[in-house]
Design a protein around this motif. Structure first.
Motif, short mmCIF file in Angstrom:
data_model
loop_
_atom_site.label_atom_id
_atom_site.label_comp_id
_atom_site.label_asym_id
_atom_site.label_seq_id
_atom_site.Cartn_x
_atom_site.Cartn_y
_atom_site.Cartn_z
N ALA A 1 2.69 1.96 -3.26
CA ALA A 1 1.78 2.53 -4.25
C ALA A 1 1.51 4.00 -3.95
CB ALA A 1 0.48 1.74 -4.28
N VAL A 2 1.33 4.34 -2.66
CA VAL A 2 1.09 5.73 -2.30
C VAL A 2 2.28 6.60 -2.68
CG1 VAL A 2 0.86 7.30 -0.33
CG2 VAL A 2 -0.55 5.26 -0.44
N LEU B 1 -4.28 -3.36 -7.23
CA LEU B 1 -3.71 -2.98 -5.93
C LEU B 1 -4.65 -3.36 -4.80
CD1 LEU B 1 -1.61 -1.47 -4.24
CD2 LEU B 1 -2.79 0.65 -4.78
N ALA B 2 -5.92 -2.98 -4.93
CA ALA B 2 -6.88 -3.25 -3.86
C ALA B 2 -7.06 -4.74 -3.65
CB ALA B 2 -8.21 -2.57 -4.18
N MET C 1 -1.10 4.90 -12.01
CA MET C 1 -2.20 5.75 -11.57
C MET C 1 -1.81 7.22 -11.59
SD MET C 1 -3.82 3.50 -8.50
CE MET C 1 -5.25 4.54 -8.34
N GLY D 1 -5.63 0.31 -9.95
CA GLY D 1 -6.27 0.44 -8.64
C GLY D 1 -6.92 -0.86 -8.21
N PHE E 1 2.45 6.97 -6.38
CA PHE E 1 1.33 7.79 -6.82
C PHE E 1 1.60 9.28 -6.57
CE2 PHE E 1 -2.65 9.97 -5.74
CZ PHE E 1 -3.28 9.88 -6.96
N LEU E 2 2.19 9.58 -5.40
CA LEU E 2 2.47 10.99 -5.08
C LEU E 2 3.67 11.52 -5.85
CD1 LEU E 2 1.95 10.92 -1.21
CD2 LEU E 2 0.41 11.87 -2.92
N GLY E 3 4.37 10.62 -6.55
CA GLY E 3 5.54 11.06 -7.32
C GLY E 3 6.80 11.12 -6.50
N VAL E 4 6.78 10.54 -5.27
CA VAL E 4 7.97 10.59 -4.44
C VAL E 4 8.54 9.19 -4.23
CG1 VAL E 4 7.30 12.69 -3.26
CG2 VAL E 4 6.59 10.51 -2.33
N LEU F 1 0.82 -1.21 0.00
CA LEU F 1 0.00 0.00 0.00
C LEU F 1 0.87 1.27 0.00
CD1 LEU F 1 -3.09 -0.11 0.19
CD2 LEU F 1 -2.90 0.43 2.59
#
Lengths: 313, 289
Positions: free
Chosen positions: B222-223, B263-264, B242, B260, B226-229, B219
């Motif tokens: 992926a976060v 991932l889920a 995503m 998504g 997703f945030l680009g970091v 998780l």
């Protein structure tokens, strides 16, 4: 009771101190010149030299920590080279959206999760109980940003009920403020509802097994009063505790939610600062979030005295 | 006997089957009708799922290809990227769980068994736990720059205190058991008591904790992406797909939804497996939660 409060407050001081040391070390133990990292990629040698001198980077690490911590105690978190302002001021400016989102989310989560948890415990093993347990595993597993996009697609794009993104200050009207924050808070509250409902169910179930519940029922109290007055009241401490612990998850969720819904709060600031490699801001935000987390949990501990009159310290 | 007992639990059956399927997908990624996930073709940008188009291979040939899940704004095949993304997610999840367990076990054994270490180590762990996990991970990856190794370490660090606390609490009860006293009386060296007598009795709760750490790591990775970091955007991870798709979410929601869903489903499977393992392996813990 006074001594309990005093002792509990004193006990948070070492934790806060260790957090400060860790955040301090985060930058010093990273390969590379901390002054160059703090000054940003666009800085010139003169600026780097000024930062190096200001932080005493040529002196022993303990002295460096002393200087840094002294600044911290005065509320000086350093200057953001990207936004060209004091980090503390920056945090102050971005606080309102994040606080609004967090408070709304917590209220929503508690209002939904506690009644659901009580009902599930009351009808333990029934369809509501099973549905709730299933939902809670789902709530833990579905990533906040996936859920956010599903809700945006369904509620905003297909049904057109709520705006896709954006934020309105509370000063511009409570209605508009709520209208913009509704979807983000619903998104963020799902994980929190899963967490609180699970704990409410477990602790109310435990309380319902006690002798005093049988007594209460035997003397003919209405079932609702048994559940609330005897069941919930005796299950309050674990519920409040998990709300406090959940703040850590909430902070993580705020970072993601604000990013998806374009809310100009502290979470968005964190991501922007990391992307701009603006480390004074990142450092300040981590300190700020951690301190809030520790302080909320201090309040939770202190609330035990009110929630459970048997606790006498 | 224990094995049969575990597999009678439906949560374990469902979770393990879905996870096994995901692992199969990860291993067999090149055989599932995918192309190299880094291939792109300017002529095949923003295709809807199921549309056919062309894609240029690394050798410069034009290849006829059906974009099962559509293509992104560079003309890359989303299906191939999602399938290959399974590899990254599973590697990060499993590696993080192993790393956090490894370090957490050593710290927990130390803190639980060696009195002088306990106070200082646990205060240190309290400090780490007071910083929200995602913030530690974001800051560390930003400082070190993203790669699979740094992402794994950055996600494992906030999880170490959890494992340490668990192991420590187990050690504190196990060290009072007669067989440990007997081992001490026989003059067994401390490391042998720790790893030979105490650790084997912590295995069940550790497996359960490891499963939840794995889900959390998938998780968080992926976060971060997703945030680009997180991992660099050219690496096919579900978070990166995503992130790339979010700009065009209104017209092409499938770019966000396909990764998504993967991932889920994966995180859900690992969590369900963990719940099932907790109920079967560790009934005491099941009662606590």
């Amino acid at each position: 009771m006074f001594s309990f409060v005093a002792r509990r407050i004193l006990a948070t001081v070492p934790v806060l101190l260790i957090v400060a040391v860790l955040v301090f070390l985060l930058l010093r133990l990273t390969p590379g010149d901390p002054a160059a990292i703090l000054a940003g990629d666009a800085a010139n040698t003169e600026q780097i030299a000024r930062i190096r001198e200001g932080l005493g980077l040529d002196r022993p690490i303990l002295v460096q920590f002393g200087i840094w911590f002294g600044n911290l105690l005065q509320g000086n978190l350093g200057e953001s080279f990207y936004y060209k302002t004091q980090v503390a001021t920056l945090i102050g400016q971005r606080l309102e959206p994040t606080l609004s989102l967090a408070v709304l989310t917590i209220c929503l989560a508690v209002m939904v999760a506690v009644p659901l948890g009580i009902l599930a415990a009351w009808r333990f093993g029934g369809w509501l109980d099973r549905a709730l347990m299933g939902f809670s595993v789902l709530g833990f597993s579905i990533p906040v940003f996936v859920l956010a996009y599903i809700l945006i697609w369904l509620v905003s794009l297909k049904l057109g009920w709520l705006p896709v993104q954006g934020y309105q200050r509370i000063a511009d009207g409570v209605g508009l403020w709520l209208y913009h924050l509704a979807l983000p808070s619903i998104t963020l509250s799902v994980l929190y509802i899963a967490l609180i409902a699970r704990v409410t169910r477990a602790s109310v179930m435990e309380a319902l097994g006690e002798d005093y519940i049988r007594t209460a029922r035997a003397k003919g109290l209405p079932e609702l009063r048994v559940l609330i007055h005897h069941g919930l009241a005796n299950a309050a401490i674990p519920i409040v505790t998990v709300i406090g612990i959940g703040i850590a998850l909430l902070i993580g969720g705020v970072v993601v939610t604000e990013s998806v819904y374009a809310i100009p709060g502290l979470g968005r600031l964190t991501v922007d600062a990391v992307l701009a490699r603006d480390f004074p801001t990142v450092q300040g935000l981590i300190l700020f979030f951690s301190f809030v987390y520790v302080l909320v949990n201090l309040l939770v501990d202190l609330s035990y005295v009110i929630l459970d009159p048997r606790i006498r310290y | 006997m224990v094995k049969a007992h575990i597999f009678r639990n439906w949560s374990v059956r469902i979770g393990a089957s879905v996870l096994a399927l995901m692992m199969l997908i990860a291993f067999a990624a090149p055989l599932l009708g995918t192309v190299d996930p880094s291939l792109f073709d300017a002529g095949s940008r923003d295709l809807l799922p199921g549309k056919s188009g062309e894609i240029v291979t690394l050798e410069g040939e034009n290849l006829k290809h059906t974009f099962r899940m559509g293509s992104d704004s560079y003309g890359r095949d989303i299906y191939s990227r999602v399938i290959y993304g399974t590899r990254v997610s599973l590697i990060v999840g499993i590696a993080t769980a192993l790393l956090a367990l490894g370090i957490g076990i050593v710290c927990g054994l130390g803190a639980g068994y060696l009195r002088w270490l306990d106070g200082i180590l646990m205060r240190f762990m309290d400090g780490i736990m007071a910083i929200p996990a995602i913030l530690i991970a974001i800051a560390l990856v930003a400082l070190w720059r993203g790669s699979i190794v740094t992402v794994v370490i950055a996600i494992a660090i906030p999880e170490i205190p959890r494992v340490t606390r668990l192991v420590r609490s187990l050690v504190l009860t196990i060290r009072e058991e007669p067989y440990v006293e007997a081992a001490i009386a026989l003059g067994t060296p401390t490391w042998k008591i720790l790893f030979g007598h105490i650790l084997p009795n912590c295995v069940a709760p550790l497996i359960v904790q490891g499963t939840f750490t794995c889900a959390f790591a998938i998780l968080v990775e992926a976060v971060l992406s997703f945030l680009g970091v997180g991992l660099p955007p050219d690496i096919p991870t579900w978070g990166n797909i995503m992130a790339e798709g979010r700009a065009q979410f209104v017209s092409f929601p499938h770019n966000v939804f396909f990764p998504g869903i993967f991932l889920a489903v994966t995180v859900l499977a690992v969590n369900i497996l963990g719940d099932g393992l907790r109920d079967t392996l560790d009934p005491k813990m099941a009662k606590r939660v």
